[in-house]
Design a protein around this motif. Structure first.
Motif, short mmCIF file in Angstrom:
data_model
loop_
_atom_site.label_atom_id
_atom_site.label_comp_id
_atom_site.label_asym_id
_atom_site.label_seq_id
_atom_site.Cartn_x
_atom_site.Cartn_y
_atom_site.Cartn_z
N UNK A 125 105.52 -38.52 -55.01
CA UNK A 125 107.32 -38.63 -54.80
C UNK A 125 107.60 -39.08 -53.28
N UNK A 126 107.24 -38.21 -52.06
CA UNK A 126 107.92 -38.78 -50.86
C UNK A 126 106.86 -40.46 -50.59
N UNK A 127 106.37 -40.45 -50.95
CA UNK A 127 106.32 -41.28 -50.95
C UNK A 127 107.20 -42.85 -51.27
N UNK A 128 107.29 -42.17 -52.61
CA UNK A 128 107.94 -43.29 -53.43
C UNK A 128 109.48 -43.18 -53.38
N UNK A 129 109.72 -42.03 -52.85
CA UNK A 129 111.51 -42.15 -51.96
C UNK A 129 111.59 -42.67 -50.71
N UNK A 130 110.25 -43.10 -50.33
CA UNK A 130 110.12 -43.71 -48.39
C UNK A 130 110.61 -44.97 -48.89
N UNK A 131 109.60 -45.71 -50.07
CA UNK A 131 109.89 -46.70 -50.16
C UNK A 131 111.04 -47.28 -49.68
N UNK A 132 112.08 -46.53 -51.05
CA UNK A 132 113.69 -47.02 -50.61
C UNK A 132 113.89 -48.16 -51.67
N UNK A 133 113.56 -48.00 -52.64
CA UNK A 133 113.44 -49.40 -53.85
C UNK A 133 114.11 -49.94 -54.49
N UNK A 134 115.14 -50.60 -54.94
CA UNK A 134 116.17 -50.10 -55.88
C UNK A 134 115.39 -50.94 -57.16
N UNK A 135 116.85 -50.45 -58.29
CA UNK A 135 116.08 -50.64 -59.37
C UNK A 135 116.53 -51.98 -59.81
N UNK A 136 117.16 -53.26 -58.74
CA UNK A 136 117.10 -54.57 -58.42
C UNK A 136 115.47 -55.15 -58.38
N UNK A 137 115.50 -54.80 -57.53
CA UNK A 137 114.01 -54.86 -56.43
C UNK A 137 112.98 -54.93 -57.47
N UNK A 138 112.79 -53.60 -58.17
CA UNK A 138 111.84 -53.12 -59.28
C UNK A 138 111.83 -54.43 -60.64
N UNK A 139 113.14 -54.67 -60.61
CA UNK A 139 113.03 -55.72 -62.40
C UNK A 139 112.52 -57.35 -61.63
N UNK A 140 112.35 -57.55 -60.56
CA UNK A 140 111.49 -58.89 -59.84
C UNK A 140 110.45 -58.53 -59.64
N UNK A 141 109.65 -57.21 -59.99
CA UNK A 141 108.71 -57.70 -60.16
C UNK A 141 106.89 -57.53 -61.10
N UNK A 142 105.68 -58.18 -60.67
CA UNK A 142 105.69 -58.48 -62.05
C UNK A 142 104.35 -56.66 -62.01
N UNK A 143 104.65 -56.99 -62.82
CA UNK A 143 103.86 -56.01 -63.91
C UNK A 143 102.93 -55.27 -62.53
N UNK A 144 101.73 -55.96 -62.13
CA UNK A 144 101.03 -54.44 -61.98
C UNK A 144 101.17 -54.72 -60.19
N UNK A 145 102.19 -54.82 -59.73
CA UNK A 145 103.57 -53.63 -58.59
C UNK A 145 104.52 -53.15 -59.32
N UNK A 146 104.98 -52.89 -60.55
CA UNK A 146 105.76 -52.38 -60.81
C UNK A 146 105.58 -50.95 -60.76
N UNK A 147 103.47 -50.94 -61.80
CA UNK A 147 103.16 -49.87 -61.76
C UNK A 147 103.30 -49.18 -60.38
#
Length: 609
Positions: A125-147
């Motif tokens: 979870x700390x690694x996920x927090x480190x990425x600081x990706x926003x929901x807007x960022x994630x909405x643009x990702x392809x399926x494999x990377x969003x995982x």
């Protein structure tokens, strides 16, 4: 000796606050804790103070609210541990676990074991927090990377334990690492291995599609050289990829005799890059997205079970796929109206251990050590402009407090209720039709159910994966089962009608909508009661369209007053021998009151859009 960059005080404390809140919420839902209203006024968001006693010397104070289905929302960062003398300190997952042990809610051996699982979960979870990706960022990702940006199982709180992985493994192999992996291939003698495939996908065809002519020829030369040394013929071997971790930790140590005798031959590393999906041991091909996803045995413990591939599943998967696809192709509602995607598990290889699999009633984890299963990629079934995202992605909230669902609704241009109607229209009809028309229940939980969106991020249809592993049939034969191949019929799980109904309720309603409904209230302005009215409206609309299935509607009653309360975390904490069961899915019942079903009380509005 580098320290992982995500292990900072800020990331660790934030992850700890969220995990402590999740633990309290789920323990309350599972009736391990019985909160009572605390002192003080409710907040402007409707959250009130609560106090939950764990044992005579410790209680937990937090702000939160009750939700539908007897759920709880606990505000992260508000939980305090109150000692016997009235002093308080910030709660942590570890103090809560220790208090559960003191109270006898946790088996001592499991308590000690769970410390590692919680630590690993917090690190991830700390690694996920480190990425600081926003929901807007994630909405643009392809399926494999969003995982790689999702938080894992919403119900089980030690959901990224991955017991068996070292620190280096955790940096390399989980989905949030977002590091491409290349898969080594091996050849195993047919005295130990068996290949199964749908018609037209024998081993030769599979290798041509997955490796290509040049690499297949290179591997074949290596196998011929090795086979000559032992006197075996190259045609006597079955090929499969193996997870790099599994090769090092399981194959070389436990199949050492077979390696020495030339019954297992390493062929080399394939050239394609893969990314792991949320299940960790299933991979998406980045280099050639048209190639199959591959699911591999991985002898780590994660979310309560070891991640092997049973031999019987390998035998049943292609046969079950053929049957389900035949149903689909002969059913206009599924194939033309819903256009549901059922990515087939089209080939499989199972390898048995000659000693371990001969031990009667040995724990299942010793009998699922080596295997591979190939599944059709969802992305290759999409129309131009469509995008696929797991249902689980809709529960994601970024570090700024913005829900991924809210981002999609805004992009769609629809009002929130209209978007939710579109979601339920995409998800529910195919699941209901398979249950009612064909007596088939899957587990359409957040990872296995994939929502397909159009180019405006409006939900349009559903994909369901893992439908062979999770497929359940009624324990009495239905006419619709007549075409099911014997090799599948003898392996697939058979249950009574209540259990099939519960599969949908547990996976979709309790396991996903229980979280999505309060999120919709908080971030979309759609009240939870209204959310469930929209769900009920979609169920009613389907039933109104197929009145000839009225007996099945009564048999599989999704509007019953309540559903069985499954206590996943309590089962985990009290089940001291949970990972040494002979069968992975052996019963472990926890006494708890049933879950009230909001579909029972939701207004029958007849709405459908």
């Amino acid at each position: 000796m580098p320290v992982p960059s995500e292990l900072t005080r800020e990331h660790w404390r934030r992850a700890g606050d969220h995990l402590a809140a999740k633990m309290l919420a789920e323990l309350c839902f599972e009736y391990a804790l019985r909160p009572e209203p605390g002192d003080g006024p409710s907040g402007p968001d409707g959250t009130g103070p609560w106090r939950a006693r764990v044992h005579s010397a410790a209680a937990y104070l937090f702000r939160g609210r009750r939700t539908t289905m007897d759920g709880w929302r606990v505000v992260p960062g508000t939980a305090l541990r109150e000692a016997a003398d009235g002093t308080t300190a910030p709660a942590s997952p570890f103090t809560l676990l220790r208090d559960l042990g003191t109270a006898g809610i946790v088996d001592p051996a499991v308590e000690a074991f769970t410390v590692g699982e919680l630590t690993a979960t917090l690190s991830s979870d700390a690694r996920l927090a480190e990425s600081a990706a926003t929901s807007a960022d994630l909405a643009d990702l392809p399926h494999a990377h969003l995982e790689g940006h999702q938080g894992g199982h919403p119900w089980i709180f030690a959901n990224k334990g991955r017991v068996g992985f070292s620190a280096r493994d955790r940096a390399q192999y989980p989905p949030e690492a977002l590091r491409p992996v290349r898969l080594p291939w091996i050849a195993v003698h047919r005295s130990l291995a068996e290949h199964h495939g749908v018609p037209g996908l024998d081993q030769e065809a599979l290798l041509a599609g997955e490796l290509g002519a040049d690499l297949t020829a290179l591997f074949a030369r290596r196998l011929e050289e090795a086979a000559r040394r032992t006197g075996a013929g190259a045609a006597e071997f079955v090929w499969l990829p193996v997870h790099p971790w599994q090769w090092d930790e399981v194959v070389v140590p436990l199949f050492a005799a077979e390696l020495a005798e030339g019954l297992i031959v390493p062929l080399g590393e394939a050239a394609d890059d893969y990314l792991p999906q949320q299940s960790i041991r299933t991979f998406t091909n980045l280099t050639r997205p048209d190639r199959l996803n591959v699911k591999l045995s991985l002898a780590i413990l994660n979310t309560m079970v070891y991640r092997g591939i049973p031999t019987e599943l390998c035998r049943a998967a292609p046969a079950s796929t053929r049957w389900v696809h035949a149903l689909y192709e002969g059913d206009d509602f599924l194939s033309r109206r819903c256009r549901v995607i059922l990515p087939g598990e089209v080939a499989a290889v199972a390898v048995r251990h000659p000693v371990l699999e001969g031990i009667p009633d040995a724990p299942y984890r010793h009998r699922q050590l080596l295997g591979a299963l190939w599944r059709e990629p969802v992305t290759q079934r999409l129309d131009p402009g469509e995008r696929a995202r797991t249902l689980a992605a809709l529960l994601h909230v970024d570090g700024r407090g913005r829900a991924f669902t809210a981002e999609l609704v805004e992009r769609s241009g629809l009002e929130a209720e209209e978007w939710l109607r579109a979601l339920f229209r995409a998800v529910l009809p195919p699941v209901l039709h398979l249950l009612y028309r064909y007596g088939l229940a899957f587990n359409p939980h957040g990872e296995n159910a994939i929502v397909v969106y159009d180019d405006r991020d409006r939900p349009v249809r559903l994909a369901v994966k893992d439908f062979v592993d999770d497929m359940k049939l009624l324990d009495t034969d239905l006419p619709e089962y007549s075409g099911l191949p014997a090799e599948a019929l003898g392996v697939l799980m058979r249950f009574d009608a209540d259990e099939l109904t519960s599969s949908i309720a547990k996976s979709l309603f309790v396991g996903h909508f229980r979280y999505l409904a309060p999120l919709a209230q908080e971030q979309l302005g759609v009240a939870e009661e209204r959310f469930w009215e929209l769900v009920r409206a979609e169920v009613d609309h389907y039933q109104g369209e197929f009145p000839e299935l009225a007996d099945r509607f009564a048999l599989f009653d999704l509007a019953a007053p309540s559903f069985e309360r499954v206590c996943l975390n309590r089962e985990r904490l009290l089940g001291g021998g949970y990972h040494d069961r002979a069968e992975r899915d052996a019963e472990f019942h926890m006494d708890a009151p049933p879950v009230p079903n909001p579909l029972h009380t939701a207004a029958r509005t007849g709405e459908h859009a």
